[in-house]
Scaffold this active site. Structure first.
Site, PDB file in Angstrom:
ATOM      1  N   LYS A 196     -20.896  -0.607  49.324  1.00  0.00           N
ATOM      2  CA  LYS A 196     -21.743  -0.370  48.156  1.00  0.00           C
ATOM      3  C   LYS A 196     -22.213  -1.718  47.620  1.00  0.00           C
ATOM      4  O   LYS A 196     -21.403  -2.569  47.256  1.00  0.00           O
ATOM      5  CB  LYS A 196     -20.952   0.391  47.090  1.00  0.00           C
ATOM      6  CG  LYS A 196     -21.743   0.609  45.800  1.00  0.00           C
ATOM      7  CD  LYS A 196     -20.990   1.499  44.830  1.00  0.00           C
ATOM      8  CE  LYS A 196     -21.723   1.597  43.509  1.00  0.00           C
ATOM      9  NZ  LYS A 196     -21.041   2.464  42.550  1.00  0.00           N
ATOM     10  N   LYS A 249     -24.473   2.442  50.806  1.00  0.00           N
ATOM     11  CA  LYS A 249     -25.246   2.710  49.602  1.00  0.00           C
ATOM     12  C   LYS A 249     -25.819   1.412  49.055  1.00  0.00           C
ATOM     13  O   LYS A 249     -25.053   0.450  48.922  1.00  0.00           O
ATOM     14  CB  LYS A 249     -24.318   3.334  48.560  1.00  0.00           C
ATOM     15  CG  LYS A 249     -24.952   3.576  47.215  1.00  0.00           C
ATOM     16  CD  LYS A 249     -23.909   4.036  46.235  1.00  0.00           C
ATOM     17  CE  LYS A 249     -24.564   4.163  44.877  1.00  0.00           C
ATOM     18  NZ  LYS A 249     -23.616   4.500  43.840  1.00  0.00           N
TER      19      LYS A 249
END
Ligand code: PBG
Length: 327
Positions: A196, A249
């Site tokens: 992330k 992500k």
């Protein structure tokens, strides 16, 4: 090797039936996880301004939208909660009667076939907006782990089918796995937000969740967008800690990372088509500057082509409707 004029790559593109047969990547409602925002109150379906088509739902309205998603063939929703009050310790996040825990109970009761995934993080619940608790002006990794584990356990006790830790604390997957096991939930899977990034593409989400950090930024725990090798280490470490599914992500600007992860690891791989990616398409679509539907399908197909098994996307419902209309 055959070459032109014997080789004519266009032969397979002439007619739609053959185009369909040689298509390498498919998109179906079962590829989606639909992220949703739930808030306290009754009868609320408040539009989230920078994310047209997304809403803050009170629980009674949430279950109606979840039922629609289920009817469209979407297998799972991912829940984000807006607490009644934010505080330094983010207490509503792990309150057994917190907004998420109540929302999970309601969905499992009203739409039992829908898989419910819960986000495990503190930023929606802390008044400082960071993803962990603060000690001496810094996010305290190890002190946060215990609270993340508590959050996950209360969510699963409420009926969550899977938990998705997104705080980017080192050791969060292990802390959650151990704690779930201790409470008898060995069978509940963990989806790690493994790679992330500290991304500006989360901007609209932070408006939606009121989770903008009140000081500093998230670069001491989320990843540098410049790094791809480090993403492989993050994913490997989540897997070593027991993650059943791993995630990259955001998605669109990180397709190389998705591809590398796909080639390197055999775990199911998710990609999060985040709020900023969604908002840009919606904004340009509203201006009439792009063909919104075709662009949306192209983006999502590309994320799958890059190697994602499934996609967390705010487009999930509309796309599932389009795919259904085309059948
Ligand atoms: C936080 C969390 C964020 C998102 C999902 N979980 C925000 C952040 O890290 O700031 C972003 C999702 C999106 O932008 O759609 N725990």
């Amino acid at each position: 090797m055959v070459s032109y004029p014997d080789l004519r790559l266009r032969r397979v593109r002439e007619h739609e039936p053959l185009r369909r047969m040689v298509r390498e990547t498919t998109l179906s409602p079962s590829n989606f996880i639909y992220p949703m925002f739930v808030t306290h109150g009754q009868g609320l379906r408040q539009p989230i301004e920078p994310m047209p088509g997304c809403f803050h739902f009170s629980i009674d309205q949430l279950v109606l939208d979840v039922a629609e998603a289920a009817a469209l063939g979407i297998p799972a929703v991912l829940l984000f909660g807006l607490p009644a009050e934010k505080d330094p310790m983010g207490t509503e996040g792990y309150d057994p009667e917190g907004i998420i825990q109540e929302a999970v109970r309601a969905i499992k009761k009203e739409v039992p076939g829908m898989m419910v995934i819960t986000d495990v993080c503190m930023c929606e619940y802390t008044d400082h907006g960071h993803c962990g608790i603060i000690d001496n002006g810094k996010v305290d990794n190890d002190a946060t782990l215990e609270l993340l584990a508590r959050t996950a356990v209360t969510q699963v006790q409420a009926g969550a089918d899977m938990v998705a830790p997104s705080a980017m604390m080192d050791g969060q997957v292990k802390a959650i796995r151990d704690s779930l096991n201790d409470h008898g939930y060995e069978d509940v899977p963990v989806m790690g937000y493994a790679a992330k990034y500290a991304s500006a593409f989360y901007g609209p989400f932070r408006v939606a969740a009121g989770s903008t950090p009140q000081f500093g930024d998230r670069r001491s725990y989320q990843m540098d967008p410049a790094n791809a090798r480090e993403a492989m280490r993050e994913i490997a470490s989540d897997i070593a800690e027991g993650a059943d599914i791993v995630m990259v992500k955001p998605a669109m600007s990180y397709m190389d990372v998705i591809r590398r992860a796909r080639e390197r690891f055999d775990h199911p791989l998710a990609a999060y088509n985040v709020s900023g990616e969604y908002s840009m398409v919606k904004a340009a679509g509203a201006q009439g500057w792009i063909d919104e539907k075709r662009i949306t399908l192209e983006i999502l197909t590309s994320i799958r082509r890059a190697g994602a098994d499934f996609i967390l996307s705010y487009h999930a419902k509309e796309v599932s409707q389009w795919l259904r209309d085309e059948e």
